[in-house]
Design a protein around this motif. Structure first.
Motif, PDB file in Angstrom:
ATOM      1  N   UNK A   1      13.778   0.958   6.100  1.00  0.00           N
ATOM      2  CA  UNK A   1      12.648   0.202   6.663  1.00  0.00           C
ATOM      3  C   UNK A   1      11.356   1.023   6.679  1.00  0.00           C
ATOM      4  N   UNK A   2      11.476   2.324   6.852  1.00  0.00           N
ATOM      5  CA  UNK A   2      10.286   3.177   6.841  1.00  0.00           C
ATOM      6  C   UNK A   2       9.633   3.123   5.472  1.00  0.00           C
ATOM      7  N   UNK A   3      10.420   3.261   4.415  1.00  0.00           N
ATOM      8  CA  UNK A   3       9.885   3.212   3.059  1.00  0.00           C
ATOM      9  C   UNK A   3       9.266   1.849   2.761  1.00  0.00           C
ATOM     10  N   UNK A   4       9.890   0.782   3.220  1.00  0.00           N
ATOM     11  CA  UNK A   4       9.322  -0.568   3.021  1.00  0.00           C
ATOM     12  C   UNK A   4       7.952  -0.679   3.688  1.00  0.00           C
ATOM     13  N   UNK A   5       7.855  -0.133   4.899  1.00  0.00           N
ATOM     14  CA  UNK A   5       6.568  -0.198   5.604  1.00  0.00           C
ATOM     15  C   UNK A   5       5.500   0.623   4.883  1.00  0.00           C
ATOM     16  N   UNK A   6       5.858   1.816   4.425  1.00  0.00           N
ATOM     17  CA  UNK A   6       4.889   2.648   3.703  1.00  0.00           C
ATOM     18  C   UNK A   6       4.428   1.917   2.450  1.00  0.00           C
ATOM     19  N   UNK A   7       5.355   1.337   1.696  1.00  0.00           N
ATOM     20  CA  UNK A   7       4.973   0.595   0.479  1.00  0.00           C
ATOM     21  C   UNK A   7       4.076  -0.582   0.813  1.00  0.00           C
ATOM     22  N   UNK A   8       4.371  -1.280   1.919  1.00  0.00           N
ATOM     23  CA  UNK A   8       3.511  -2.399   2.338  1.00  0.00           C
ATOM     24  C   UNK A   8       2.100  -1.896   2.673  1.00  0.00           C
ATOM     25  N   UNK A   9       2.017  -0.771   3.387  1.00  0.00           N
ATOM     26  CA  UNK A   9       0.705  -0.211   3.733  1.00  0.00           C
ATOM     27  C   UNK A   9      -0.061   0.211   2.479  1.00  0.00           C
ATOM     28  N   UNK A  10       0.641   0.705   1.480  1.00  0.00           N
ATOM     29  CA  UNK A  10       0.005   1.068   0.204  1.00  0.00           C
ATOM     30  C   UNK A  10      -0.463  -0.179  -0.530  1.00  0.00           C
ATOM     31  N   UNK A  11       0.393  -1.187  -0.631  1.00  0.00           N
ATOM     32  CA  UNK A  11       0.049  -2.410  -1.357  1.00  0.00           C
ATOM     33  C   UNK A  11      -1.082  -3.179  -0.681  1.00  0.00           C
ATOM     34  N   UNK A  12      -1.153  -3.095   0.643  1.00  0.00           N
ATOM     35  CA  UNK A  12      -2.221  -3.776   1.386  1.00  0.00           C
ATOM     36  C   UNK A  12      -3.551  -3.027   1.290  1.00  0.00           C
ATOM     37  N   UNK A  13      -3.530  -1.829   0.689  1.00  0.00           N
ATOM     38  CA  UNK A  13      -4.756  -1.049   0.557  1.00  0.00           C
ATOM     39  C   UNK A  13      -5.118  -0.262   1.801  1.00  0.00           C
ATOM     40  N   UNK A  14      -4.232  -0.227   2.771  1.00  0.00           N
ATOM     41  CA  UNK A  14      -4.487   0.559   3.981  1.00  0.00           C
ATOM     42  C   UNK A  14      -4.314   2.039   3.668  1.00  0.00           C
ATOM     43  N   UNK A  15      -3.271   2.367   2.929  1.00  0.00           N
ATOM     44  CA  UNK A  15      -3.128   3.720   2.387  1.00  0.00           C
ATOM     45  C   UNK A  15      -3.711   3.664   0.986  1.00  0.00           C
ATOM     46  N   UNK A  16      -4.820   4.362   0.783  1.00  0.00           N
ATOM     47  CA  UNK A  16      -5.513   4.316  -0.505  1.00  0.00           C
ATOM     48  C   UNK A  16      -4.998   5.336  -1.499  1.00  0.00           C
ATOM     49  N   UNK A  17      -4.346   6.382  -1.031  1.00  0.00           N
ATOM     50  CA  UNK A  17      -3.844   7.394  -1.945  1.00  0.00           C
ATOM     51  C   UNK A  17      -3.447   8.636  -1.186  1.00  0.00           C
ATOM     52  N   UNK A  18      -3.034   9.642  -1.943  1.00  0.00           N
ATOM     53  CA  UNK A  18      -2.611  10.923  -1.384  1.00  0.00           C
ATOM     54  C   UNK A  18      -3.314  12.005  -2.188  1.00  0.00           C
ATOM     55  N   UNK A  19      -3.746  13.058  -1.510  1.00  0.00           N
ATOM     56  CA  UNK A  19      -4.401  14.152  -2.226  1.00  0.00           C
ATOM     57  C   UNK A  19      -4.251  15.450  -1.464  1.00  0.00           C
ATOM     58  N   UNK A  20      -4.426  16.529  -2.199  1.00  0.00           N
ATOM     59  CA  UNK A  20      -4.391  17.849  -1.574  1.00  0.00           C
ATOM     60  C   UNK A  20      -5.772  18.154  -1.008  1.00  0.00           C
ATOM     61  N   UNK A  21      -5.830  18.812   0.125  1.00  0.00           N
ATOM     62  CA  UNK A  21      -7.088  19.263   0.709  1.00  0.00           C
ATOM     63  C   UNK A  21      -7.272  20.714   0.269  1.00  0.00           C
ATOM     64  N   UNK A  22      -8.298  20.950  -0.535  1.00  0.00           N
ATOM     65  CA  UNK A  22      -8.549  22.263  -1.109  1.00  0.00           C
ATOM     66  C   UNK A  22      -9.652  22.952  -0.311  1.00  0.00           C
ATOM     67  N   UNK A  23      -9.445  24.194   0.022  1.00  0.00           N
ATOM     68  CA  UNK A  23     -10.446  24.970   0.742  1.00  0.00           C
ATOM     69  C   UNK A  23     -11.621  25.264  -0.183  1.00  0.00           C
ATOM     70  N   UNK A  24     -12.828  24.786   0.132  1.00  0.00           N
ATOM     71  CA  UNK A  24     -13.987  25.078  -0.718  1.00  0.00           C
ATOM     72  C   UNK A  24     -14.222  26.575  -0.894  1.00  0.00           C
TER      73      UNK A  24
END
Length: 163
Positions: free
Chosen positions: A36-59
């Motif tokens: 169910x956790x994975x289903x919810x994450x996929x729903x949040x991604x498909x709904x555009x609430x989670x826009x993506x994943x990225x690394x935070x790089x120290x400038x």
């Protein structure tokens, strides 16, 4: 607007803190089983609430030690001009954020460079060439007092935004 329940908000808070959590660890933290956790994450991604994943790089670690906030004012606000300005802003790699503003200034951009000399070169060769530019105002940041932070996803903020 998608209605988020408490579990969705917990998932979002956890992923904002650590986007590399395994589904099992995320499920454990939010009190769900993995499926169910994975289903919810996929729903949040498909709904555009989670826009993506990225690394935070120290400038600083990659020698981008100068941060400038640059306000731009345009002489013309015709549609084609605004489109050209925004396209130009997206094409300059050292501009890492750009925001359209209301008020005296039209845009606020955040620029990172390795030196003041490099900022000056960027100003001369790129920023001044922006179409219909009337003025530029630059403020240099000496330190970051609060880094980009997770969005506040408390119950109150969601309810107020929905009403």
């Amino acid at each position: 607007m998608t209605i988020l329940d408490d579990i969705d908000r917990r998932i979002l808070r956890e992923l904002q803190q650590d986007g590399r959590l395994s589904n099992q660890d995320l499920a454990d933290r939010v009190g769900l089983s993995p499926s169910p956790c994975l289903r919810r994450v996929r729903h949040l991604e498909q709904a555009g609430i989670i826009e993506g994943y990225r690394a935070v790089v120290s400038p600083k670690a990659v020698d981008l030690t100068i941060t400038a906030f640059v306000r731009l004012r345009l002489a013309s606000h015709e549609g084609a001009t605004v489109d050209a300005v925004e396209q130009r802003l997206r094409e300059i790699p050292h501009i890492v954020e750009a925001h359209l503003l209301a008020g005296d200034w039209d845009y606020l951009v955040r620029v990172v460079t390795p030196s003041f000399a490099e900022y000056e070169r960027l100003l001369r060769e790129h920023l001044r060439g922006i179409p219909s530019l009337a003025s530029i105002d630059t403020t240099f940041a000496f330190a970051e007092t609060k880094p980009v932070s997770p969005l506040p996803l408390g119950e109150g903020e969601i309810r107020r935004a929905a009403s």
